[in-house]
Design a protein around this motif. Structure first.
Motif, PDB file in Angstrom:
ATOM      1  N   ALA A  91      34.118  41.202  55.091  1.00 39.42           N
ATOM      2  CA  ALA A  91      35.500  40.975  55.847  1.00 39.42           C
ATOM      3  C   ALA A  91      36.471  39.780  55.188  1.00 39.42           C
ATOM      4  N   ARG A  92      35.485  38.820  54.577  1.00 44.49           N
ATOM      5  CA  ARG A  92      36.098  37.556  54.000  1.00 44.49           C
ATOM      6  C   ARG A  92      36.655  38.317  52.670  1.00 44.49           C
ATOM      7  N   ALA A  93      36.188  39.155  51.846  1.00 45.25           N
ATOM      8  CA  ALA A  93      36.780  39.926  50.710  1.00 45.25           C
ATOM      9  C   ALA A  93      38.204  40.573  51.018  1.00 45.25           C
ATOM     10  N   LEU A  94      38.004  41.047  52.292  1.00 44.84           N
ATOM     11  CA  LEU A  94      39.260  41.838  52.887  1.00 44.84           C
ATOM     12  C   LEU A  94      40.439  41.080  53.054  1.00 44.84           C
ATOM     13  N   VAL A  95      40.015  39.915  53.661  1.00 45.32           N
ATOM     14  CA  VAL A  95      41.277  38.772  54.190  1.00 45.32           C
ATOM     15  C   VAL A  95      42.181  38.538  52.922  1.00 45.32           C
ATOM     16  N   THR A  96      41.709  38.639  51.688  1.00 43.22           N
ATOM     17  CA  THR A  96      42.426  38.590  50.630  1.00 43.22           C
ATOM     18  C   THR A  96      43.302  39.685  50.038  1.00 43.22           C
ATOM     19  N   ARG A  97      43.181  40.613  51.277  1.00 42.26           N
ATOM     20  CA  ARG A  97      44.014  41.814  50.838  1.00 42.26           C
ATOM     21  C   ARG A  97      43.895  42.328  49.252  1.00 42.26           C
ATOM     22  N   PRO A  98      42.505  42.590  48.900  1.00 46.06           N
ATOM     23  CA  PRO A  98      42.532  43.093  47.455  1.00 46.06           C
ATOM     24  C   PRO A  98      43.009  44.485  47.361  1.00 46.06           C
ATOM     25  N   ARG A  99      43.161  44.903  46.064  1.00 50.35           N
ATOM     26  CA  ARG A  99      43.725  46.145  45.582  1.00 50.35           C
ATOM     27  C   ARG A  99      42.433  46.826  45.140  1.00 50.35           C
ATOM     28  N   MET A 100      41.443  46.023  44.719  1.00 47.34           N
ATOM     29  CA  MET A 100      40.177  46.563  44.058  1.00 47.34           C
ATOM     30  C   MET A 100      38.947  45.673  44.940  1.00 47.34           C
ATOM     31  N   LEU A 101      38.056  46.366  45.444  1.00 48.80           N
ATOM     32  CA  LEU A 101      37.029  45.599  46.116  1.00 48.80           C
ATOM     33  C   LEU A 101      35.587  45.756  45.182  1.00 48.80           C
ATOM     34  N   ILE A 102      35.075  44.661  44.856  1.00 48.64           N
ATOM     35  CA  ILE A 102      33.781  44.602  43.838  1.00 48.64           C
ATOM     36  C   ILE A 102      32.681  44.037  44.637  1.00 48.64           C
ATOM     37  N   LEU A 103      31.575  45.082  44.892  1.00 45.69           N
ATOM     38  CA  LEU A 103      30.388  44.559  45.731  1.00 45.69           C
ATOM     39  C   LEU A 103      29.224  44.860  45.022  1.00 45.69           C
ATOM     40  N   ASP A 104      28.433  43.654  45.009  1.00 45.00           N
ATOM     41  CA  ASP A 104      27.009  43.814  44.503  1.00 45.00           C
ATOM     42  C   ASP A 104      25.917  44.047  45.311  1.00 45.00           C
ATOM     43  N   GLU A 105      25.401  45.171  45.390  1.00 44.52           N
ATOM     44  CA  GLU A 105      24.454  45.613  45.973  1.00 44.52           C
ATOM     45  C   GLU A 105      24.647  45.470  47.687  1.00 44.52           C
TER      46      GLU A 105
END
Length: 231
Positions: free
Chosen positions: A144-158
């Motif tokens: 959710a914190r990453a989504l708050v930045t309104r990204p166009r690419m989401l990068i997730l580590d495991e």
């Protein structure tokens, strides 16, 4: 959208990545896979600028970002969820989201509500300190914190590491929604093969810091590919 070319990364004299190439088209979901210790997390950290590169380039939407600081990459539209459910443990859920929103430079407070709409389980927990959340709740907060930045690419580590099965399913559904319904590009490191098989458009397998195989997501069912991933 993301193009990594000839990437080399080292920790002092110990080189970890050797000429890695990786491409993630706009709107695609790409999965990086491989055994423990082959350089997957190092690759993501280099893509996000957390680690310096020894050689090679990283381009985002055609722009060379190889030397760009991490916070500037985030403002360009790259959202990062590191391994380990990282949150600010002494801050509440609401404060975690607000701090990230403020750091992103956004003026639109509605992004916090949008992130909570994705993870409605967090709404009753807004006043709870993140350090007292379960592992699954912390991972939801981290995304959710990453989504708050309104990204166009989401990068997730495991994102499924150490998470109870019911929450794994919820996180899988969220990633699928963000990818298919919102058109978000996703770069994902994942050890859980079934999870990757259900989500990935394409995949890359690392071994000892080099790319040993890549292909369409459907190829993850091949026995030869699965042997590359066997412990």
């Amino acid at each position: 959208m993301l193009e990594v070319t000839g990437l080399e990364v080292a920790y002092g004299r110990a080189q970890v990545l050797f000429g890695v190439d990786l491409a993630v088209p706009a709107g695609a979901l790409a999965c990086v896979m491989g055994r423990n210790g082959v350089g997957k997390t190092t690759l993501l950290n280099a893509v996000m600028g957390v680690l310096p590169t020894r050689a090679g380039t990283v381009r985002f939407e055609g722009r060379d970002i190889t030397k760009m600081p991490t916070h500037e990459r985030v403002r360009l539209g790259m959202g990062y969820v590191p391994q380990g459910h990282e949150t600010f443990g002494q801050l509440t859920v609401a404060e975690n989201l607000r701090v990230t929103w403020e750091a992103s430079g956004s003026k639109d407070r509605s992004v916090i509500d949008e992130a909570l709409d994705v993870f409605p389980r967090l709404r009753p927990l807004l006043k709870r300190r993140a350090g007292f959340l379960s592992g699954g709740q912390q991972q939801q907060l981290a995304i959710a914190r990453a989504l708050v930045t309104r990204p166009r690419m989401l990068i997730l580590d495991e994102p499924t590491e150490g998470i109870q099965p019911s929450i794994v399913t919820e996180i899988e559904d969220v990633i699928e929604h963000l990818h298919k319904e919102r058109g978000l590009a996703v770069l994902l490191v994942e050890q859980y093969l079934d999870f990757a098989m259900r989500l990935a458009d394409r995949f890359t397998v690392l071994d000892a810091g080099v790319v040993v195989h890549e292909g369409a997501g459907a190829e993850l069912a091949d026995e030869g590919v699965q042997r590359l991933l066997a412990v």
